[in-house]
Design a protein around this motif. Structure first.
Motif, PDB file in Angstrom:
ATOM      1  N   LEU B 242       0.832  -1.203   0.000  1.00 14.08           N
ATOM      2  CA  LEU B 242       0.000   0.000   0.000  1.00 14.08           C
ATOM      3  C   LEU B 242       0.868   1.254   0.000  1.00 14.08           C
ATOM      4  CD1 LEU B 242      -3.090   0.453   0.258  1.00 14.08           C
ATOM      5  CD2 LEU B 242      -2.689   0.869   2.671  1.00 14.08           C
ATOM      6  N   ILE B 243       1.867   1.259   0.854  1.00 13.37           N
ATOM      7  CA  ILE B 243       2.753   2.430   0.940  1.00 13.37           C
ATOM      8  C   ILE B 243       3.449   2.673  -0.403  1.00 13.37           C
ATOM      9  CG2 ILE B 243       4.931   3.255   1.938  1.00 13.37           C
ATOM     10  CD1 ILE B 243       4.071   2.031   4.573  1.00 13.37           C
ATOM     11  N   VAL B 244       3.963   1.610  -0.980  1.00 10.32           N
ATOM     12  CA  VAL B 244       4.710   1.757  -2.221  1.00 10.32           C
ATOM     13  C   VAL B 244       3.787   2.191  -3.365  1.00 10.32           C
ATOM     14  CG1 VAL B 244       6.050   0.524  -3.963  1.00 10.32           C
ATOM     15  CG2 VAL B 244       6.505   0.149  -1.529  1.00 10.32           C
ATOM     16  N   VAL B 245       2.611   1.556  -3.433  1.00 13.60           N
ATOM     17  CA  VAL B 245       1.691   1.886  -4.528  1.00 13.60           C
ATOM     18  C   VAL B 245       1.192   3.318  -4.408  1.00 13.60           C
ATOM     19  CG1 VAL B 245      -0.602   1.397  -5.477  1.00 13.60           C
ATOM     20  CG2 VAL B 245       0.995  -0.479  -5.007  1.00 13.60           C
ATOM     21  N   VAL B 246       0.808   3.714  -3.200  1.00 10.33           N
ATOM     22  CA  VAL B 246       0.338   5.083  -3.012  1.00 10.33           C
ATOM     23  C   VAL B 246       1.473   6.067  -3.288  1.00 10.33           C
ATOM     24  CG1 VAL B 246      -0.494   6.757  -1.313  1.00 10.33           C
ATOM     25  CG2 VAL B 246      -1.517   4.494  -1.433  1.00 10.33           C
ATOM     26  N   GLY B 247       2.665   5.732  -2.807  1.00 15.37           N
ATOM     27  CA  GLY B 247       3.823   6.589  -3.071  1.00 15.37           C
ATOM     28  C   GLY B 247       4.058   6.745  -4.560  1.00 15.37           C
ATOM     29  N   ALA B 248       3.913   5.656  -5.276  1.00 17.41           N
ATOM     30  CA  ALA B 248       4.160   5.689  -6.716  1.00 17.41           C
ATOM     31  C   ALA B 248       3.070   6.461  -7.456  1.00 17.41           C
ATOM     32  CB  ALA B 248       4.272   4.263  -7.257  1.00 17.41           C
ATOM     33  N   PHE B 251       2.813  10.389  -5.613  1.00 17.10           N
ATOM     34  CA  PHE B 251       3.999  11.249  -5.574  1.00 17.10           C
ATOM     35  C   PHE B 251       5.059  10.818  -6.587  1.00 17.10           C
ATOM     36  CE2 PHE B 251       2.077  11.174  -1.342  1.00 17.10           C
ATOM     37  CZ  PHE B 251       1.708  12.497  -1.253  1.00 17.10           C
ATOM     38  N   GLU B 252       4.678   9.880  -7.448  1.00 16.37           N
ATOM     39  CA  GLU B 252       5.588   9.404  -8.482  1.00 16.37           C
ATOM     40  C   GLU B 252       6.954   9.039  -7.916  1.00 16.37           C
ATOM     41  OE1 GLU B 252       5.273  12.730 -11.024  1.00 16.37           O
ATOM     42  OE2 GLU B 252       3.560  11.924 -12.110  1.00 16.37           O
ATOM     43  N   VAL B 253       6.906   8.312  -6.811  1.00 19.46           N
ATOM     44  CA  VAL B 253       8.151   7.900  -6.168  1.00 19.46           C
ATOM     45  C   VAL B 253       8.911   6.960  -7.083  1.00 19.46           C
ATOM     46  CG1 VAL B 253       9.085   6.530  -4.286  1.00 19.46           C
ATOM     47  CG2 VAL B 253       7.330   8.234  -3.832  1.00 19.46           C
TER      48      VAL B 253
END
Lengths: 304, 376
Positions: B242-248, B251-253
């Motif tokens: 979830l953190i990675v997907v939302v970040g991506a 915020f285009e992490v």
């Protein structure tokens, strides 16, 4: 053959003996009661037998296995209903029975267990939504999951209303008819008297009497009990002098006369009242009970 | 095995039906990533203002040019006093001082090395000032400077062409603070799920007598703990995703997607370590309240001394031995290494070995201190 043999069991908490050198045996197929007030050591005794607690002394044999050598082997063959049972609150009756079944090598189907304790209507109810009596029956069903030959019930009806209590008693009687050995603890005299083939009366960590309820009563009382509320604190000597009275005891205002000849004792009682020697209320006549046995042995009532 | 599966299912079921637990498990990491994202991704591509004080003048002009080639750097030049003042004011991420005679020293040093490679000689030293208070950028900046210098050394000695510097600029130009921070946020949330999310629920199960009832059956404590661990690791994995997907998405992490299997591996490994630690701690505490207190201690120590938010380089040297044994240090480092391919301080092997040691120790202690019974 004995299902359980307990020999010189001792269990000490913080230097105080909770169970003090007791020995007894439970026969196969009987309902055996441990009766006594709270703190008498009943629960400690059964938990030592169940293998939930380490012993501080003595030996226990359960279903032929020595306790020390075979902890989990014993758990496979016995059923345990704890005094209070914590369960996953959001699981249904059916789901919990299935889960607990997975802990044993062999388990009964959940629906058979549900039928045994008459919880069919609550099959899909979550455990947090059950009433006290239903919860207690679920807890009994959980103890039956592995179809044990030996069943332990710790205070199975404490806190239940009279109807739920009757229902529990019926189930226990049925289980005995199926050939199970049942060990139960209780502080309800009536429960011990109704269900148990034999009763061990416990007080302060010791067994003070052990026999069938009727034999216990007749060993201590060939009498009936006459009870009344005494208004003007008559002397015990005067009461024991009444015709037919064998012994008398007083617990606050409540006087109990144990009589060998009820009609004569009643006459004497009424005469004394007419003469103004006695002033009583709430007179009743009953046969002696285990409560009387406990009172006689300890000088206290069991529900204190 | 049957009991393991049934307990796992039971844990999932109980969790799924507990609306508030479900909510917090989703909301907590989202909250983190959104807050961090808003704070640290504001200006889009980050560029670090790098002050250069060239006290050597013309001979070192090529050095300055090398730094100008790095797109992530916005080069300012000025006097030492002005640049240090700017650094103190937060207008520079770092200041490089090129001492007098640097160009000549490099020339001599290089010639000497070329003619007699075995000969010992002093390398020319650049001085770098940075502001330890500017935690999130100084580590990246120091890292890039290191690589630029390494590139220069290679160029000077004719080992390789300028390739190193170009490669660096590719990595650096889309690395922003949020990219650097995300692995730290992830490491922290894995740790907190492990410490707070496992110890308290297990103690609560013990206090309510749920464990006691199960202890009256032949179920072994190893089996019970293993099923709990498996369930919590699943949960940790979903939280991490979830953190990675939302970040991506939000915020285009930047994430090195080709490393995905390695990233997943590190997440699971780290989660297992901290969850096992949580179960060990739950064996020490008597009540749910007590466990919250006990757990806070490692939580604080790990968070502040692990280098997930503060670069290890800025900490006093006497603290380094502590930093070097903290598991979160290595989880953060390993995640950074796999997720953004930059900013790692330790080798992957070392990180995994130390995490593994923690995992084994905590697992042994968790089983050792596990109690079915409430109270002591």
């Amino acid at each position: 053959m004995d299902a359980i043999q307990v020999s010189k069991l001792r269990k000490v908490y913080a230097g105080v003996p909770a169970v003090d050198d007791i020995s007894f045996a439970v026969r196969e197929g009987e309902v055996f009661g441990l009766l006594g007030p709270n703190g008498a050591g009943k629960t400690t005794t059964v938990e030592c037998i169940e293998g939930l607690r380490e012993l501080d002394g003595g030996e226990i044999t359960v279903l032929g296995h020595s306790h020390a050598s075979n902890g989990n082997g014993i758990k496979e063959q016995i059923g345990i209903q704890l005094q209070t049972t914590g369960l996953y609150p959001l699981h249904t009756v059916y789901e919990l029975l299935k889960l607990f079944g997975s802990f044993y090598k062999e388990a009964l189907p959940p629906d058979d267990l549900i039928a045994m304790v008459s919880l069919e209507e609550k099959r899909n109810t979550r455990s947090k939504d059950l009433s006290g009596g239903q919860r207690q029956r679920l807890s009994l069903a959980l103890a039956l999951v592995n179809d044990p030959a030996l069943l332990f019930l710790d205070e199975p009806t404490t806190g239940l209303d009279p109807q739920a209590r009757r229902q529990m008693w019926n189930i226990v009687t049925e289980l005995q008819q199926r050939g199970k050995t049942v060990v139960l603890t209780t502080h309800y005299m009536e429960e011990a008297q109704t269900l148990c083939d034999r009763v061990a009366v416990m007080d302060t960590g010791k067994i003070i009497a052990l026999d069938s309820p009727l034999d216990l009563i007749s060993a201590h009382f060939e009498t009936t009990a006459i009870e009344f509320e005494d208004r003007n604190s008559a002397a015990i000597e005067m009461l024991e002098a009444l015709p037919g009275v064998k012994t008398a005891s007083r617990d606050g205002g409540l006087v109990t006369l144990y009589s060998l000849d009820t009609p004569r004792s009643m006459e004497g009682l009424l005469d004394a009242a007419r003469n103004g020697q006695l002033h009583f209320d709430d007179l009743r006549v009953r046969s002696a009970t285990l409560e009387d046995v406990f009172l006689k042995l300890t000088g206290r009532r069991i529900r204190d | 095995m049957r009991s393991f599966i049934q307990l796992y299912i039971a844990n999932v079921r109980e969790f799924r039906r507990d609306v508030s637990a479900l909510f917090w498990t989703v909301a907590f990491p989202l909250f983190f990533i959104v807050i961090f994202g808003i704070i640290f991704s504001g200006e889009g591509d980050i560029s670090f203002a790098l002050g250069i004080v060239n006290e050597d003048g013309a001979p070192s002009a090529r050095l300055v040019e090398s730094f100008e080639m790095v797109e992530a750097f916005d080069i300012k030049t000025g006097s030492l006093d002005d640049e240090l003042k700017a650094l103190e004011d937060g207008d520079r991420s770092a200041v490089i001082v090129i001492p007098p005679g640097m160009g000549q020293h490099i020339g001599e040093h290089t010639t000497q090395l070329m003619s007699d490679p075995g000969q010992e000689s002093d390398p020319a030293a650049l001085q770098v000032y940075y502001d330890p208070a500017d935690q999130n950028s100084s580590q990246i900046v120091l890292n890039i400077i290191d690589k630029v210098v390494a590139g220069m050394n290679e160029t000077m000695l004719g080992i390789t062409p300028v390739v190193t510097v170009e490669t660096l600029s590719v990595t650096a130009d889309d690395l922003r603070s949020i990219d650097y921070l995300l692995p730290g946020v992830l490491a922290m949330s894995l740790m907190q799920l492990g410490l707070f999310g496992t110890a308290a629920p297990l103690v609560s199960m013990r206090e309510k007598g749920v464990l006691r009832r199960m202890g009256a059956t032949p179920l072994s404590k190893t089996n019970l703990l293993a099923s709990q661990l498996a369930f919590r690791v699943t949960l940790a994995f979903m939280q991490a995703a979830l953190i990675v997907v939302v970040g991506a998405l939000l915020f285009e992490v930047h994430i090195e997607t080709q490393n995905l299997p390695a990233i997943i591996g590190v997440v699971l490994f780290g989660a297992a370590t901290f969850i096992t630690m949580g179960y060990f701690i739950s064996g020490l505490a008597k009540t749910e309240e007590a466990v919250q207190g006990i757990v806070s201690l490692p939580n604080f120590i790990f968070m502040f001394l692990s280098g997930i938010f503060f670069p290890v380089e800025v900490m006093p040297s006497w603290i380094r031995p502590v930093v070097d044994v903290i598991p979160l240090t290595y989880l953060g480092d390993a995640l950074r290494e796999t997720m953004i391919d930059a900013g790692s301080t330790y080798s992957m092997t070392r990180s995994l070995v130390i995490l593994g040691v923690w995992l084994v120790i905590c697992a042994v202690l968790a089983v050792r201190f596990f109690r079915w019974e409430p109270q002591a």
